[in-house]
Design a protein around this motif. Structure first.
Motif, mmCIF file in Angstrom:
data_model
loop_
_atom_site.group_PDB
_atom_site.id
_atom_site.type_symbol
_atom_site.label_atom_id
_atom_site.label_comp_id
_atom_site.label_asym_id
_atom_site.label_seq_id
_atom_site.Cartn_x
_atom_site.Cartn_y
_atom_site.Cartn_z
ATOM 1 N N ALA A 1 0.848 -1.201 0.000
ATOM 2 C CA ALA A 1 0.000 0.000 0.000
ATOM 3 C C ALA A 1 0.878 1.243 0.000
ATOM 4 C CB ALA A 1 -0.894 -0.002 1.233
ATOM 5 N N ARG A 2 0.497 2.224 -0.804
ATOM 6 C CA ARG A 2 1.294 3.456 -0.890
ATOM 7 C C ARG A 2 0.745 4.476 0.084
ATOM 8 N NH1 ARG A 2 4.909 4.625 -4.840
ATOM 9 N NH2 ARG A 2 5.497 2.705 -5.852
ATOM 10 N N PRO A 3 1.608 5.027 0.921
ATOM 11 C CA PRO A 3 1.131 6.035 1.862
ATOM 12 C C PRO A 3 0.794 7.328 1.140
ATOM 13 C CG PRO A 3 3.492 5.830 2.003
ATOM 14 C CD PRO A 3 3.035 4.762 1.054
ATOM 15 N N PRO A 4 -0.318 7.958 1.466
ATOM 16 C CA PRO A 4 -0.637 9.251 0.845
ATOM 17 C C PRO A 4 0.305 10.329 1.370
ATOM 18 C CG PRO A 4 -2.228 8.733 2.561
ATOM 19 C CD PRO A 4 -1.328 7.539 2.453
ATOM 20 N N VAL A 5 0.698 11.241 0.473
ATOM 21 C CA VAL A 5 1.604 12.323 0.881
ATOM 22 C C VAL A 5 0.792 13.403 1.576
ATOM 23 C CG1 VAL A 5 3.212 14.067 0.075
ATOM 24 C CG2 VAL A 5 3.117 11.848 -1.056
ATOM 25 N N PRO A 6 1.130 13.743 2.824
ATOM 26 C CA PRO A 6 0.384 14.811 3.494
ATOM 27 C C PRO A 6 0.560 16.122 2.751
ATOM 28 C CG PRO A 6 2.176 13.998 4.879
ATOM 29 C CD PRO A 6 2.183 13.173 3.644
ATOM 30 N N LEU B 1 3.513 18.466 3.573
ATOM 31 C CA LEU B 1 4.898 17.972 3.594
ATOM 32 C C LEU B 1 5.863 18.870 2.814
ATOM 33 C CD1 LEU B 1 6.092 14.458 3.885
ATOM 34 C CD2 LEU B 1 7.075 15.729 2.003
ATOM 35 N N ARG C 1 6.699 21.840 4.914
ATOM 36 C CA ARG C 1 7.548 21.486 6.049
ATOM 37 C C ARG C 1 8.990 21.267 5.591
ATOM 38 N NH1 ARG C 1 3.821 17.090 8.230
ATOM 39 N NH2 ARG C 1 5.637 15.782 8.049
ATOM 40 N N ALA C 2 9.122 20.598 4.433
ATOM 41 C CA ALA C 2 10.467 20.348 3.901
ATOM 42 C C ALA C 2 11.167 21.674 3.585
ATOM 43 C CB ALA C 2 10.375 19.485 2.650
ATOM 44 N N LEU C 3 10.409 22.594 3.001
ATOM 45 C CA LEU C 3 10.982 23.897 2.649
ATOM 46 C C LEU C 3 11.429 24.640 3.906
ATOM 47 C CD1 LEU C 3 11.331 25.105 -0.142
ATOM 48 C CD2 LEU C 3 9.295 26.484 0.257
ATOM 49 N N HIS D 1 12.273 23.338 6.746
ATOM 50 C CA HIS D 1 13.449 22.615 7.251
ATOM 51 C C HIS D 1 14.694 23.035 6.475
ATOM 52 C CE1 HIS D 1 16.086 19.301 8.324
ATOM 53 N NE2 HIS D 1 15.241 18.959 9.276
ATOM 54 N N GLY D 2 14.554 23.099 5.141
ATOM 55 C CA GLY D 2 15.676 23.471 4.294
ATOM 56 C C GLY D 2 16.136 24.895 4.550
#
Lengths: 85, 145
Positions: free
Chosen positions: A20-25, A28, A31-33, A35-36
């Motif tokens: 099963a593929r997890p849905p991307v929140p 995200l 949040r990644a941006l 963090h970067g």
């Protein structure tokens, strides 16, 4: 032997592909941006923290060298002998 | 602050699904319901963040490869916390076996590439994969036997 190994590996490949593929929140990427950006800021801060003392030390050395002129011959401790008249 | 993005958001939009799948397989968390994989999400966010921090200096490097390497390294560093399975399909494997199996069979890397990523010899990677495959075959549904 290798045939059986290949079959097993194919089964595992199928298992992984079929998992099963997890849905991307949706938040995200944001949040990644964030963090970067934090990582970049931290990196910049480190660069400053390393360069600033180095530059300050170089400037301080230059000022001191100009003022003290350590390459000039030290003043003589004794008066040179008086030439005969 | 949009100008400095230069394709990063598009990159994340395009690869987040696949990399989140990889991360969730590694942490062995269940994929569903949504939000059941907080560790995988955190790992991926950190990996993407590191990719963004390096975005302008990637030059010829594939950002996907870079992000995957970050994800791999971060998982390997935290592997002790994922020793126990959390309900995903690879729950019965050790973290190292999961890493080797996922990189080898899901990401399609060669043994030597996996070895370089994990800091092991290719022979050791082959052994990890062999053992992992054997364990998975003895309990194909991934549940504890």
């Amino acid at each position: 032997m290798s045939g059986a190994g290949d079959r097993k590996e194919r089964e595992v490949r199928r298992l992984l592909a079929g998992a099963a593929r997890p849905p991307v929140p949706p938040d995200l990427p944001a949040r990644a941006l964030a963090h970067g950006r934090r990582a970049r800021r931290r990196e910049r801060l480190w660069r400053w923290a390393l360069w600033l003392p180095a530059v300050a030390a170089a400037v301080a050395f230059g000022v001191w060298a100009c003022a003290a002129e350590p390459w000039a011959a030290p003043p003589m401790g004794t008066t040179p002998p008086l030439e005969p008249w | 602050m949009v100008a400095e993005d230069s394709g990063f958001t598009a990159f994340v939009a395009g690869t987040a699904g696949r990399l989140l799948h990889v991360a969730t397989l590694l942490t062995s968390e269940p994929a569903l319901p949504p939000g059941a994989n907080p560790h995988a999400q955190r790992l991926l966010t950190a990996a993407f963040g590191a990719t963004y921090a390096r975005w302008d200096r990637l030059r010829d490097e594939d950002p996907y490869v870079y992000a995957r390497r970050e994800l791999t390294v971060r998982f390997a560093r935290a592997a002790r916390r994922f020793r126990r399975g959390r309900g995903g399909p690879l729950s019965r494997l050790t973290p190292r076996e999961r890493l080797a199996v996922v990189l080898r069979f899901h990401e399609g890397l060669y043994d030597e590439q996996v070895a370089a990523l994990m800091g092991l010899t290719a022979e050791r990677v082959r052994a990890l994969c062999r053992h992992g495959v054997g364990t998975l075959r003895s309990a194909p549904d991934g549940t504890a036997a």
